[in-house]
Scaffold this motif. Structure first.
Motif, mmCIF file in Angstrom:
data_model
loop_
_atom_site.group_PDB
_atom_site.id
_atom_site.type_symbol
_atom_site.label_atom_id
_atom_site.label_comp_id
_atom_site.label_asym_id
_atom_site.label_seq_id
_atom_site.Cartn_x
_atom_site.Cartn_y
_atom_site.Cartn_z
ATOM 1 N N SER A 53 18.196 -5.458 -7.401
ATOM 2 C CA SER A 53 18.739 -4.395 -8.131
ATOM 3 C C SER A 53 17.833 -3.676 -9.432
ATOM 4 C CB SER A 53 19.932 -4.929 -9.041
ATOM 5 O OG SER A 53 19.430 -6.006 -9.836
ATOM 6 N N THR A 54 16.449 -4.326 -9.188
ATOM 7 C CA THR A 54 15.304 -3.800 -10.105
ATOM 8 C C THR A 54 15.039 -2.132 -9.696
ATOM 9 O OG1 THR A 54 14.728 -5.916 -10.736
ATOM 10 C CG2 THR A 54 13.232 -3.931 -11.294
ATOM 11 N N VAL A 55 15.025 -1.360 -10.280
ATOM 12 C CA VAL A 55 14.450 -0.104 -10.224
ATOM 13 C C VAL A 55 13.225 0.252 -10.981
ATOM 14 C CG1 VAL A 55 15.250 2.169 -10.147
ATOM 15 C CG2 VAL A 55 16.990 0.678 -9.601
ATOM 16 N N VAL A 56 12.224 0.425 -10.516
ATOM 17 C CA VAL A 56 11.037 0.614 -11.117
ATOM 18 C C VAL A 56 10.573 2.113 -10.781
ATOM 19 C CG1 VAL A 56 9.939 -1.762 -10.908
ATOM 20 C CG2 VAL A 56 9.393 0.024 -9.093
ATOM 21 N N SER A 57 11.224 2.761 -9.795
ATOM 22 C CA SER A 57 10.984 4.199 -9.796
ATOM 23 C C SER A 57 11.939 4.786 -8.945
ATOM 24 C CB SER A 57 9.605 4.382 -8.884
ATOM 25 O OG SER A 57 9.241 5.564 -8.661
ATOM 26 N N ASN A 58 12.109 6.053 -9.168
ATOM 27 C CA ASN A 58 13.151 6.872 -8.273
ATOM 28 C C ASN A 58 12.475 7.421 -7.129
ATOM 29 O OD1 ASN A 58 14.963 6.915 -10.393
ATOM 30 N ND2 ASN A 58 14.274 8.541 -11.355
ATOM 31 N N ASN A 59 11.220 7.039 -6.980
ATOM 32 C CA ASN A 59 10.488 7.290 -5.619
ATOM 33 C C ASN A 59 10.986 6.649 -4.514
ATOM 34 O OD1 ASN A 59 8.966 9.340 -7.262
ATOM 35 N ND2 ASN A 59 7.266 7.749 -7.664
ATOM 36 N N SER A 60 10.773 7.115 -3.368
ATOM 37 C CA SER A 60 11.208 6.612 -2.066
ATOM 38 C C SER A 60 10.632 5.179 -2.006
ATOM 39 C CB SER A 60 10.903 7.539 -0.849
ATOM 40 O OG SER A 60 9.413 7.645 -0.989
ATOM 41 N N GLY A 61 11.228 4.062 -1.535
ATOM 42 C CA GLY A 61 10.705 2.872 -1.434
ATOM 43 C C GLY A 61 10.670 1.893 -2.697
ATOM 44 N N ASN A 62 11.316 2.701 -3.883
ATOM 45 C CA ASN A 62 11.389 2.073 -5.157
ATOM 46 C C ASN A 62 9.878 1.425 -5.512
ATOM 47 O OD1 ASN A 62 12.598 0.865 -7.462
ATOM 48 N ND2 ASN A 62 13.324 -0.700 -6.416
ATOM 49 N N SER A 63 8.983 2.184 -5.269
ATOM 50 C CA SER A 63 7.499 1.685 -5.868
ATOM 51 C C SER A 63 6.958 2.697 -6.731
ATOM 52 C CB SER A 63 6.691 1.416 -4.463
ATOM 53 O OG SER A 63 6.552 2.526 -3.857
ATOM 54 N N ARG A 64 5.728 2.223 -7.470
ATOM 55 C CA ARG A 64 5.108 3.533 -7.892
ATOM 56 C C ARG A 64 3.659 2.763 -8.356
ATOM 57 N NH1 ARG A 64 6.123 2.750 -14.714
ATOM 58 N NH2 ARG A 64 5.809 0.508 -14.828
ATOM 59 N N VAL A 65 2.735 3.828 -8.585
ATOM 60 C CA VAL A 65 1.219 3.468 -8.996
ATOM 61 C C VAL A 65 0.959 4.054 -10.373
ATOM 62 C CG1 VAL A 65 -1.068 3.756 -7.944
ATOM 63 C CG2 VAL A 65 0.832 3.204 -6.593
ATOM 64 N N PHE A 66 0.200 3.303 -11.008
ATOM 65 C CA PHE A 66 -0.256 4.093 -12.334
ATOM 66 C C PHE A 66 -1.460 3.445 -12.879
ATOM 67 C CE2 PHE A 66 2.549 0.353 -13.458
ATOM 68 C CZ PHE A 66 2.014 -0.346 -14.475
ATOM 69 N N ASP A 67 -2.256 3.956 -13.662
ATOM 70 C CA ASP A 67 -3.603 3.578 -14.135
ATOM 71 C C ASP A 67 -3.656 3.146 -15.548
ATOM 72 O OD1 ASP A 67 -4.648 3.497 -11.610
ATOM 73 O OD2 ASP A 67 -4.720 5.989 -11.832
#
Length: 541
Positions: free
Chosen positions: A150-164
């Motif tokens: 149930s953890t949502v880290v991003s609204n993007n597909s695959g519930n994943s994100r990349v940041f720097d």
């Protein structure tokens, strides 16, 4: 060129005594090998070579390499047999020429030059500890996050994100109170001064080694000529004995005695030739090239100083002069005590010992400083930028600058006994350095005493041997005349001949030893210069 290296002595009158004693006029000469300029400290390291360290591109007045072997095919020139200048072919090596070449080719002095240059850097290494220290710490991190359950880290597909996240920090540290660093700087400065003393010693040692090797080779060269002359004289006596035996005027004993003496002279000549090879090899080891015949001492170079010396005024009960050569009566400033005081205060080993004591004391204070607090002024400047954080799932972009200025104090508490042990160790090393300094001072005094008595005793010995040579020569002529008229036998002539040869050998050794003791005396007093070699070189033919 810079002035001559060793200018620490005030006993300049010794040069006049030596020049008057050897029949010389005043000489002056620039140094042939100078030490690097200690006053100039390069800000950046430069490529080093032997030529750059001594400030010359090539040795001055270098003679072409001789093509002759170590032992000359012809008779070696010698003042013992009266060789005329035109009798020796080829160019002879003199003391100054060999010294100049050795100054650029001797590996011992070359190593000392580079050790000198390397030791000079200790000053800058200690100085750097008191200067600001700056460093930069850049960094960059890329995060790859993926949510599960149930953890949502991003609204993007695959519930994943990349940041720097990126950052850098520049830190500047200036020591404010650091006794240990200050002592290390002092130690670096003391080490550079020790390097000066060691390099001066290496230069002085080169003069001593070249002079010793030169006169050792000259002694062997003279011995070869001496035994050749002895053999020729014995041959003449053998022929005379054989003629008298054939005429029935002498016994076979005279002939056999002369033949035995001739065989002994042959063995002595062979041993002298072998010794000449070894002694020239020692000279070649320093110069770095084959050395042929060397210039001998001028036969007419009389040491006249003993004639004007006050010692000759004293006489025994029979009216013979007493040579009080152990401690002669000399003008103020030239007595044995004056030379010893000079050596104890200016000898390079003594000065190096004093610096070693100061260095050991500084090291001891540096060990004590391990228990002292240190204070540094620390300033930082940093920058952070990111387009996300690990625990905040809402996209955000931040750009932050951080600048700080602080005083940081470090107080040592417990070192496990290391600091106390190091303090005790360096306290013992201070006592050892003081003992070594006292040893250097005593050694300088004793070496000066030995050279002083050797020099003035040598003057008296040379005068005595010159008189003995004249007496032995007269005795030989009388013995020959007595043998011819039949009042003496052949062995009497041979004994007189052997006495003359031995006296001449001892005379030459006394001359060379006196000159070497003069060089050593000035060296122990830190007054030896290249000009002394020039004065001695004038006595060589």
């Amino acid at each position: 060129m810079t002035p001559a290296r060793f200018r620490l002595s005030r006993l300049t009158a010794f040069g006049l005594i030596l020049s008057q004693a050897l029949g010389l006029s005043a000489w002056s000469c620039n140094a042939f090998a100078q030490s690097p300029n200690a006053a100039t400290r390069p800000a950046l390291p430069t490529p080093m070579s032997a030529s750059t360290l001594i400030g010359l591109e090539q040795p001055p007045q270098i003679a072409p390499l001789p093509s002759k072997p170590a032992v000359a095919a012809g008779a070696a020139p010698s003042n013992l047999v009266g060789n005329k200048p035109g009798e020796t072919k080829g160019q002879l090596n003199d003391l100054i020429q060999l010294y100049q070449e050795a100054a650029f080719s001797d590996p011992v002095l070359t190593a000392a030059r580079f050790n000198y240059q390397a030791s000079k850097e200790l000053y800058w290494q200690g100085f750097s500890l008191l200067m600001p220290q700056a460093n930069a710490t850049p960094g960059g991190t890329r995060y790859y996050q993926h949510g599960t359950g149930s953890t949502v880290v991003s609204n993007n597909s695959g519930n994943s994100r990349v940041f720097d996240q990126k950052s850098y920090t520049v830190t500047l540290t200036q020591p404010v109170f650091n006794v240990g660093a200050l002592e290390l700087f002092k130690q670096g400065d003391l080490n550079t001064k020790l390097a000066d003393m060691r390099f001066f010693l290496a230069q002085q040692d080169l003069i001593l080694r070249v002079s010793q090797a030169y006169f050792d080779a000259l002694t062997s060269q003279d011995n070869v000529a001496l035994f050749k002359n002895k053999k020729d004289l014995i041959k003449q006596q053998l022929e005379a004995a054989q003629a008298k035996f054939d005429a029935g005027l002498a016994t076979i004993v005279d002939v056999n005695t002369a033949q035995a003496a001739l065989d002994l002279a042959n063995s002595q000549e062979i041993a002298a030739q072998a010794d000449l090879i070894v002694k020239r090899g020692a000279l070649e080891q320093i110069v770095g090239r084959p050395v042929g015949a060397i210039k001998p001492l001028i036969k007419e170079a009389k040491i006249e100083g003993v004639l004007r010396d006050p010692r000759s005024k004293s006489k025994d009960s029979k009216g013979y002069p007493i040579a009080e050569s152990v401690n002669p009566i000399l003008p103020p400033g030239q007595t044995l005590d004056d030379w010893i005081n000079q050596a104890e205060s200016a000898n390079f080993n003594v000065l190096a010992g004093q610096l070693s004591v100061s260095l050991a004391e500084s090291t001891y204070r540096g060990a004590q400083a391990l228990n002292y607090p240190t204070v540094n002024l620390v300033g930082t400047s940093g920058y952070n930028t990111s387009n996300g954080t690990p625990n905040n799932y809402t996209p955000a972009s931040t750009n932050v600058y951080n600048n700080t200025l602080a005083l940081q104090m470090t107080i040592p508490l417990v070192s496990g006994g290391f600091n106390s042990s190091l303090i005790r160790q360096n306290a013992a090393l201070v006592d050892a350095a003081k003992a070594n300094y006292d040893s250097y001072r005593r050694a300088a005094a004793q070496n000066t005493r030995t050279a002083f008595t050797g020099f003035y005793g040598g003057l008296a010995s040379v005068k005595a041997y010159e008189a003995a040579e004249r007496s032995s020569s007269s005795a030989l002529e009388s013995s020959k005349l007595g043998f011819q008229v039949g009042t003496l036998i052949n062995i009497d002539v041979l004994i007189a001949l052997d006495s003359l040869i031995n006296t001449r050998s001892l005379l030459q050794q006394a001359r060379y030893s006196t000159i070497l003791n003069a060089i050593k005396l000035k060296a122990h007093a830190a007054a030896l210069t290249d000009e002394d070699l020039v004065a001695i070189n004038a006595l060589l033919r």
